[in-house]
Design a protein around this motif. Structure first.
Motif, PDB file in Angstrom:
ATOM      1  N   MET A   1       4.954  -0.044  13.993  1.00  0.00           N
ATOM      2  CA  MET A   1       3.571   0.242  13.613  1.00  0.00           C
ATOM      3  C   MET A   1       2.674  -0.965  13.783  1.00  0.00           C
ATOM      4  O   MET A   1       1.491  -0.839  14.022  1.00  0.00           O
ATOM      5  CB  MET A   1       3.509   0.573  12.118  1.00  0.00           C
ATOM      6  CG  MET A   1       3.946   1.936  11.744  1.00  0.00           C
ATOM      7  SD  MET A   1       4.010   1.940   9.936  1.00  0.00           S
ATOM      8  CE  MET A   1       5.015   3.368   9.709  1.00  0.00           C
ATOM      9  N   HIS A   2       3.245  -2.149  13.551  1.00  0.00           N
ATOM     10  CA  HIS A   2       2.414  -3.334  13.412  1.00  0.00           C
ATOM     11  C   HIS A   2       2.691  -4.382  14.474  1.00  0.00           C
ATOM     12  O   HIS A   2       3.561  -4.196  15.314  1.00  0.00           O
ATOM     13  CB  HIS A   2       2.594  -3.921  12.008  1.00  0.00           C
ATOM     14  CG  HIS A   2       2.167  -2.997  10.916  1.00  0.00           C
ATOM     15  ND1 HIS A   2       0.852  -2.641  10.713  1.00  0.00           N
ATOM     16  CD2 HIS A   2       2.872  -2.320   9.976  1.00  0.00           C
ATOM     17  CE1 HIS A   2       0.778  -1.808   9.684  1.00  0.00           C
ATOM     18  NE2 HIS A   2       1.994  -1.588   9.224  1.00  0.00           N
TER      19      HIS A   2
ATOM     20  N   GLN B   1      -5.523  -0.704  14.211  1.00  0.00           N
ATOM     21  CA  GLN B   1      -4.481   0.175  13.681  1.00  0.00           C
ATOM     22  C   GLN B   1      -3.475  -0.604  12.861  1.00  0.00           C
ATOM     23  O   GLN B   1      -3.031  -0.163  11.819  1.00  0.00           O
ATOM     24  CB  GLN B   1      -3.713   0.837  14.831  1.00  0.00           C
ATOM     25  CG  GLN B   1      -4.573   1.687  15.720  1.00  0.00           C
ATOM     26  CD  GLN B   1      -4.024   3.088  15.835  1.00  0.00           C
ATOM     27  OE1 GLN B   1      -3.621   3.659  14.843  1.00  0.00           O
ATOM     28  NE2 GLN B   1      -4.014   3.644  17.020  1.00  0.00           N
ATOM     29  N   SER B   2      -3.070  -1.766  13.378  1.00  0.00           N
ATOM     30  CA  SER B   2      -2.000  -2.476  12.686  1.00  0.00           C
ATOM     31  C   SER B   2      -2.579  -3.450  11.673  1.00  0.00           C
ATOM     32  O   SER B   2      -3.684  -3.978  11.843  1.00  0.00           O
ATOM     33  CB  SER B   2      -1.098  -3.192  13.687  1.00  0.00           C
ATOM     34  OG  SER B   2      -1.713  -4.378  14.118  1.00  0.00           O
ATOM     35  N   THR B   3      -1.847  -3.658  10.591  1.00  0.00           N
ATOM     36  CA  THR B   3      -2.349  -4.463   9.477  1.00  0.00           C
ATOM     37  C   THR B   3      -1.383  -5.573   9.094  1.00  0.00           C
ATOM     38  O   THR B   3      -1.667  -6.362   8.217  1.00  0.00           O
ATOM     39  CB  THR B   3      -2.558  -3.563   8.230  1.00  0.00           C
ATOM     40  OG1 THR B   3      -1.350  -2.833   7.984  1.00  0.00           O
ATOM     41  CG2 THR B   3      -3.693  -2.586   8.443  1.00  0.00           C
ATOM     42  N   LEU B   4      -0.239  -5.611   9.768  1.00  0.00           N
ATOM     43  CA  LEU B   4       0.790  -6.593   9.423  1.00  0.00           C
ATOM     44  C   LEU B   4       1.083  -7.490  10.632  1.00  0.00           C
ATOM     45  O   LEU B   4       1.124  -7.015  11.757  1.00  0.00           O
ATOM     46  CB  LEU B   4       2.071  -5.857   8.994  1.00  0.00           C
ATOM     47  CG  LEU B   4       3.235  -6.660   8.433  1.00  0.00           C
ATOM     48  CD1 LEU B   4       2.861  -7.327   7.131  1.00  0.00           C
ATOM     49  CD2 LEU B   4       4.442  -5.750   8.222  1.00  0.00           C
TER      50      LEU B   4
ATOM     51  N   THR C   1       0.843  -1.198   0.000  1.00  0.00           N
ATOM     52  CA  THR C   1       0.000   0.000   0.000  1.00  0.00           C
ATOM     53  C   THR C   1       0.871   1.238   0.000  1.00  0.00           C
ATOM     54  O   THR C   1       2.040   1.188   0.389  1.00  0.00           O
ATOM     55  CB  THR C   1      -0.881   0.028   1.257  1.00  0.00           C
ATOM     56  OG1 THR C   1      -0.028  -0.144   2.405  1.00  0.00           O
ATOM     57  CG2 THR C   1      -1.908  -1.086   1.235  1.00  0.00           C
ATOM     58  N   SER C   2       0.293   2.351  -0.422  1.00  0.00           N
ATOM     59  CA  SER C   2       1.059   3.589  -0.505  1.00  0.00           C
ATOM     60  C   SER C   2       1.567   4.013   0.877  1.00  0.00           C
ATOM     61  O   SER C   2       2.686   4.474   1.014  1.00  0.00           O
ATOM     62  CB  SER C   2       0.185   4.683  -1.121  1.00  0.00           C
ATOM     63  OG  SER C   2       0.930   5.848  -1.287  1.00  0.00           O
ATOM     64  N   CYS C   3       0.731   3.854   1.900  1.00  0.00           N
ATOM     65  CA  CYS C   3       1.177   4.187   3.256  1.00  0.00           C
ATOM     66  C   CYS C   3       1.568   2.906   3.984  1.00  0.00           C
ATOM     67  O   CYS C   3       0.790   1.961   4.018  1.00  0.00           O
ATOM     68  CB  CYS C   3       0.066   4.902   4.017  1.00  0.00           C
ATOM     69  SG  CYS C   3       0.614   5.483   5.623  1.00  0.00           S
ATOM     70  N   PRO C   4       2.789   2.882   4.553  1.00  0.00           N
ATOM     71  CA  PRO C   4       3.231   1.657   5.230  1.00  0.00           C
ATOM     72  C   PRO C   4       2.355   1.252   6.410  1.00  0.00           C
ATOM     73  O   PRO C   4       2.428   0.118   6.869  1.00  0.00           O
ATOM     74  CB  PRO C   4       4.641   2.001   5.719  1.00  0.00           C
ATOM     75  CG  PRO C   4       5.017   3.297   5.124  1.00  0.00           C
ATOM     76  CD  PRO C   4       3.816   3.944   4.545  1.00  0.00           C
ATOM     77  N   THR C   5       1.518   2.155   6.902  1.00  0.00           N
ATOM     78  CA  THR C   5       0.636   1.797   8.021  1.00  0.00           C
ATOM     79  C   THR C   5      -0.471   0.845   7.580  1.00  0.00           C
ATOM     80  O   THR C   5      -1.197   0.315   8.410  1.00  0.00           O
ATOM     81  CB  THR C   5      -0.027   3.037   8.662  1.00  0.00           C
ATOM     82  OG1 THR C   5      -0.651   3.782   7.624  1.00  0.00           O
ATOM     83  CG2 THR C   5       0.964   3.897   9.388  1.00  0.00           C
ATOM     84  N   ASN C   6      -0.660   0.668   6.260  1.00  0.00           N
ATOM     85  CA  ASN C   6      -1.726  -0.217   5.773  1.00  0.00           C
ATOM     86  C   ASN C   6      -1.212  -1.510   5.167  1.00  0.00           C
ATOM     87  O   ASN C   6      -1.999  -2.354   4.742  1.00  0.00           O
ATOM     88  CB  ASN C   6      -2.556   0.498   4.700  1.00  0.00           C
ATOM     89  CG  ASN C   6      -3.302   1.687   5.250  1.00  0.00           C
ATOM     90  OD1 ASN C   6      -3.863   1.602   6.330  1.00  0.00           O
ATOM     91  ND2 ASN C   6      -3.288   2.791   4.530  1.00  0.00           N
ATOM     92  N   VAL C   7       0.110  -1.659   5.081  1.00  0.00           N
ATOM     93  CA  VAL C   7       0.676  -2.796   4.367  1.00  0.00           C
ATOM     94  C   VAL C   7       0.345  -4.114   5.082  1.00  0.00           C
ATOM     95  O   VAL C   7       0.084  -4.129   6.284  1.00  0.00           O
ATOM     96  CB  VAL C   7       2.209  -2.618   4.221  1.00  0.00           C
ATOM     97  CG1 VAL C   7       2.930  -2.932   5.516  1.00  0.00           C
ATOM     98  CG2 VAL C   7       2.756  -3.455   3.077  1.00  0.00           C
ATOM     99  N   GLY C   8       0.326  -5.202   4.331  1.00  0.00           N
ATOM    100  CA  GLY C   8      -0.017  -6.507   4.910  1.00  0.00           C
ATOM    101  C   GLY C   8      -1.402  -6.922   4.446  1.00  0.00           C
ATOM    102  O   GLY C   8      -1.592  -7.251   3.280  1.00  0.00           O
TER     103      GLY C   8
ATOM    104  N   TYR D   1       9.172  -0.334  -1.680  1.00  0.00           N
ATOM    105  CA  TYR D   1       9.306  -1.157  -0.473  1.00  0.00           C
ATOM    106  C   TYR D   1      10.688  -1.800  -0.400  1.00  0.00           C
ATOM    107  O   TYR D   1      11.205  -2.039   0.677  1.00  0.00           O
ATOM    108  CB  TYR D   1       8.199  -2.214  -0.409  1.00  0.00           C
ATOM    109  CG  TYR D   1       6.932  -1.672   0.223  1.00  0.00           C
ATOM    110  CD1 TYR D   1       6.779  -1.673   1.608  1.00  0.00           C
ATOM    111  CD2 TYR D   1       5.917  -1.132  -0.549  1.00  0.00           C
ATOM    112  CE1 TYR D   1       5.641  -1.163   2.204  1.00  0.00           C
ATOM    113  CE2 TYR D   1       4.769  -0.614   0.031  1.00  0.00           C
ATOM    114  CZ  TYR D   1       4.627  -0.635   1.414  1.00  0.00           C
ATOM    115  OH  TYR D   1       3.505  -0.119   1.999  1.00  0.00           O
TER     116      TYR D   1
ATOM    117  N   HIS E   1       3.605 -10.780   6.741  1.00  0.00           N
ATOM    118  CA  HIS E   1       2.191 -10.896   6.405  1.00  0.00           C
ATOM    119  C   HIS E   1       1.728 -12.337   6.632  1.00  0.00           C
ATOM    120  O   HIS E   1       2.358 -13.266   6.128  1.00  0.00           O
ATOM    121  CB  HIS E   1       1.986 -10.507   4.944  1.00  0.00           C
ATOM    122  CG  HIS E   1       0.588 -10.694   4.473  1.00  0.00           C
ATOM    123  ND1 HIS E   1      -0.474 -10.023   5.037  1.00  0.00           N
ATOM    124  CD2 HIS E   1       0.054 -11.478   3.509  1.00  0.00           C
ATOM    125  CE1 HIS E   1      -1.592 -10.385   4.421  1.00  0.00           C
ATOM    126  NE2 HIS E   1      -1.305 -11.273   3.498  1.00  0.00           N
TER     127      HIS E   1
END
Lengths: 359, 177
Positions: free
Chosen positions: B118-119, A229-232, A168-175, B104, B124
């Motif tokens: 963050m995660h 909040q976290s996606t990974l 994703t464009s923002c790393p806060t959404n990746v995964g 990435y 994944h």
């Protein structure tokens, strides 16, 4: 009338399914929502793409959506072709994000006629799928959006990395690229002064709390949106389960708070609800803030059985249609703030009067 | 919305605090957030802000503009550029966004620790594009990750016999998968 504009009119004549249908725990949980962020392989993200690229990406996605046949009754919107007021209608119905209200090239949405599922094209990511259901049913929303995403994924190559998942464009959404949320109506916790402890606790668990109308609007209508909040590092099911556990607890706290108010502060509670109903039924000038807070009190009164004649779904619907863009569409002209307050009061009186007659 | 501190960059970080029941919001850019986090210990306790500070801190190790230029010319690794989309460290720092999938890899060093903050993990473990086979692969990976976590805990508690059993389980899963 051009297609996009026509489609806005069609939405306005619609009842929003996630507000007007019943769902589990819908006295406290208004709606459950999940969005998935996806990007196309080999194409720069929206933020670094030029207008031509954005336009091509949009048509490629639109074609894929048709081919995948994932909508029953798709409505297409090319946002640049819409007037700002119409874009605000889409925002007020939660079909687009605030960023999409600004004029943007290559920005589009496709929405199911029922507004239960839709896609934003070229927002922060190429594709943002969102699905909504009334009440507390995150599992069911996940099943729906998962199947939808499978279908669309057959037609479009998603940018995916074995270790990092969906890019994703923002790393806060990746995964997973997933944001799951439940909109909760929590007047009991607010009235009994416990809301601060609850929202603090929720934040400590790594979940986010926002208001219905965006960041910093929690005091409007006592509506709280709780999301991950976290996606990974967690699967979609794990995210849904973790969030659901917390939501279930908050619903329990809210029920207890309402029960305690009823037992220990009955006059205070009846007065709070009764006054709000009086204002909504009889005001001739009312701001959106006062409307939302009065609607919140009325909704709690209805949930607790104080108004057998008032339909909860009409109250839900009012939360959306008393917003500025909707009012101006109903009035069929532009209204300044003072004019809106008069028009809003009339609309609310009318809606509540109709309900009472039906009783 | 512009950053409330410098009034120049767009605000990409939105912080909310509740102090004595009163809500305070702050909309700032990554650069000012990095500066503020050094001067304001109260803000450091804020979860989301903290992880974003870590992100901007990773990208911008310097404290003022002059320094930054010196450093970027002296140390080329601070000025990474993605050859696919042209995105660079400065744009990443300013927006908090990446320009394409390739970014990435390009910004991997910066990202690795930021992602951890963050995660809930660095890998994944969810859904994969296309069909049941991939979903099975995802489940397998999830199982391996959970066992790995268990293994780490057992090693930490020095329960080596149990740890060996878990390790064998992991190896078996990896070989069969």
């Amino acid at each position: 009338m051009p297609e996009s504009e026509n489609n806005v009119e069609m939405l306005l004549s619609n009842k929003v399914s996630w507000l007007s249908d019943s769902g589990p725990e819908d006295d406290i949980a208004i709606s459950s929502r999940i969005r998935l962020a996806r990007n196309l392989e080999g194409i720069p993200f929206t933020i670094s793409a030029d207008p031509e690229r954005l336009a091509n990406t949009m048509s490629a996605i639109q074609v894929a959506i048709r081919k995948a046949g994932c909508f029953n009754l798709p409505l297409d919107f090319n946002l640049i072709k819409l007037k700002e007021l119409d874009r605000k209608v889409l925002l007020e119905r939660r079909l687009i994000s605030r960023e999409f209200v600004a004029e943007r090239y290559g920005a589009g949405i496709v929405v199911n006629r029922d507004e239960d599922i839709g896609i934003m094209i070229n927002e922060e990511d190429h594709i943002r799928i969102q699905a909504l259901k009334p009440g507390f049913q995150l599992r069911e929303v996940w099943e729906a959006i998962n199947a939808f995403d499978d279908n669309l994924g057959k037609e479009l190559p998603y940018a995916f990395d074995n270790d990092l998942g969906y890019l994703t464009s923002c790393p806060t959404n990746v995964g997973t690229g997933m944001r799951a949320s439940v909109m909760l109506h929590l007047p009991g916790l607010v009235l009994s002064g416990q809301i601060y402890a609850v929202t603090q606790g929720v934040s400590k668990l790594g979940l986010a709390v926002r208001g219905f109308f965006g960041e910093g609007t929690e005091n409007l209508g006592n509506l709280y949106q709780i999301s991950n909040q976290s996606t990974l590092g967690e699967s979609e099911e794990q995210i849904v389960d973790r969030l659901s556990t917390v939501i279930r607890q908050i619903i329990g706290h809210e029920k207890n708070a309402r029960q305690a108010l009823l037992e220990k502060k009955q006059e205070f509670l009846l007065n709070h609800v009764g006054r709000a109903y009086g204002i909504l039924r009889h005001a001739y000038i009312i701001s959106s803030e006062e409307t939302l807070n009065s609607l919140s009190a009325l909704r709690m009164g209805v949930d607790m059985g104080m108004f057998s004649s008032v339909d909860i779904h009409t109250v839900n619907e009012l939360f959306v249609i008393i917003q500025p863009a909707h009012l101006q569409k109903y009035a069929k002209k532009e209204l300044v703030s003072e004019e809106r307050d008069v028009f809003r009061a009339a609309l609310v009186r009318e809606k509540l009067r109709t309900i009472d007659k039906n009783a | 919305m512009l950053c409330k501190i410098c009034n120049k960059n767009p605000a990409t970080i939105h912080i909310q605090e509740i102090v004595n029941g009163e809500k305070k919001s702050l909309h700032i850019c990554a650069e000012c957030a990095a500066k503020k986090s050094q001067s304001d210990p109260v803000l450091q306790g804020f979860n989301l802000a903290e992880m974003l500070y870590n992100l901007s801190g990773q990208i911008d190790m310097t404290q003022d503009e002059e320094h930054k230029e010196e450093l970027s010319s002296a140390e080329p690794q601070n000025l990474l550029v993605c050859e696919d989309c042209g995105w660079d460290t400065a744009k990443f720092r300013k927006t908090g966004r990446l320009g394409c999938a390739k970014c990435y890899q390009v910004f991997r060093e910066i990202l690795t620790s930021a992602l951890k903050n963050m995660h809930r993990g660095a890998m994944h473990v969810g859904k994969r594009p296309g069909g049941e086979n991939n979903r099975e692969a995802g489940k397998l990976m999830l199982e391996i990750m959970n066992l790995q976590k268990e293994l780490d805990e057992l090693v930490q508690r020095e329960e080596y016999e149990k740890a060996a059993v878990v390790r064998d389980k992991i190896n078996a899963l990896k070989n069969n998968g």
